[in-house]
Design an enzyme around this catalytic site. Structure first.
Site: not given
Length: 291
Positions: A99, A174, A242
């Site tokens: 990701t 995502k 993140k």
């Protein structure tokens, strides 16, 4: 038996270990690299070949899969002096399962084109359990031809593989996924906190809610872990921060996502960066029992 593509795998963390194992079990010649070499030992003992750098992985393989921690790690693996592009050749396909940043995915695709290498962004969802079960969801950005060339490889650990558009589209898909999970995780911990404070049997609450409209993956999979005081990482708090940060780079106003980001940052500041995301409950549940 039909000759199988030689596959490289870089990143043998919580999810990568299981994904690489599925490839080995499927009979693919596997070449592995990880910053911590000891994490590759079990795979090497089963026949995988250890490589000293991403560059060597590229030089030995037809397809390379990567799943590392942060966009900076992705950049180093692909663009570093001993990175994948340094050892690449025309006709290869690189697939980044991390990701990461949509902008970086586009940059890697463009640099790959210059070298005759197709680069797909294909971040996955499903956590450690999905990786172990081979039931991950892969969200792909790139082109149909590239996806078709590696689809049989991705199917070794994915039950759903969807092309969402050109380079970067997988990362945007995502980010959408992580935005949704932000809501289910905060909802799940608030549900358990409320039920516990009002004297309900939490096992019964989870059983009841997962059987109705309130059912969601977070409650079904992380709820029982919380009740068992299992805060081991199926997905690290630091990595979820993140991911939410990437989603928040958008110019859109995303107040629910911002709230989840702030809560997880607070959790990390309390020392839970390396815990699983279900540790969010720790913001309210202390070690001592609540009355």
């Amino acid at each position: 038996m039909q000759n199988k593509k030689r596959v490289g795998f870089i990143g043998l963390g919580v999810m990568g270990q299981a994904m690489a194992q599925h490839l080995l079990d499927a009979g693919y010649p596997l070449f592995v690299y990880n910053r911590t070499q000891s994490k590759a030992q079990a795979l090497v003992e089963q026949g995988a070949k250890w490589c000293e750098s991403p560059r060597q992985v590229a030089s030995e393989t037809d397809v390379v899969l990567t799943i590392v921690g942060y966009p900076s790690d992705v950049e180093a693996v692909y663009l570093g002096e001993d990175g994948l592009f340094a050892g690449s050749r025309e006709g290869q396909i690189f697939v980044d399962l991390t990701t990461s940043s949509p902008k970086l995915a586009i940059k890697l695709s463009e640099q790959g084109q210059e070298k005759g290498v197709k680069v797909l962004d294909a971040p996955v969802s499903g956590g450690d359990l999905g990786a172990k079960r081979g039931s991950l969801t892969a969200m792909v950005g790139g082109d149909q031809e590239g996806l078709e060339a590696v689809e049989s490889i991705l199917k070794c650990f994915s039950h759903s593989i969807v092309l969402h558009g050109g380079p970067g589209s997988g990362q945007h898909a995502k980010a959408s996924n992580q935005i949704m999970i932000a809501g289910t995780m905060t909802g799940m911990v608030e549900t358990l906190r409320y039920a516990r404070a009002n004297g309900l049997d939490l096992d019964k609450v989870i059983q009841t809610l997962t059987g109705g409209a309130a059912n969601n993956w977070s409650l079904a999979n992380y709820g029982p872990r919380i009740l068992n005081e299992d805060y081991s990482p199926g997905f690290f708090v630091k990595h979820y921060i993140k991911d939410l940060g990437i989603a928040l780079e958008s110019e859109l106003e995303l107040p629910g996502t911002q709230l989840a980001y702030d809560l997880y940052q607070k959790l990390s500041d309390l020392g839970y960066a390396d815990a699983g995301t279900q540790a969010l409950i720790k913001l309210w549940w202390k070690d001592e029992a609540e009355d």
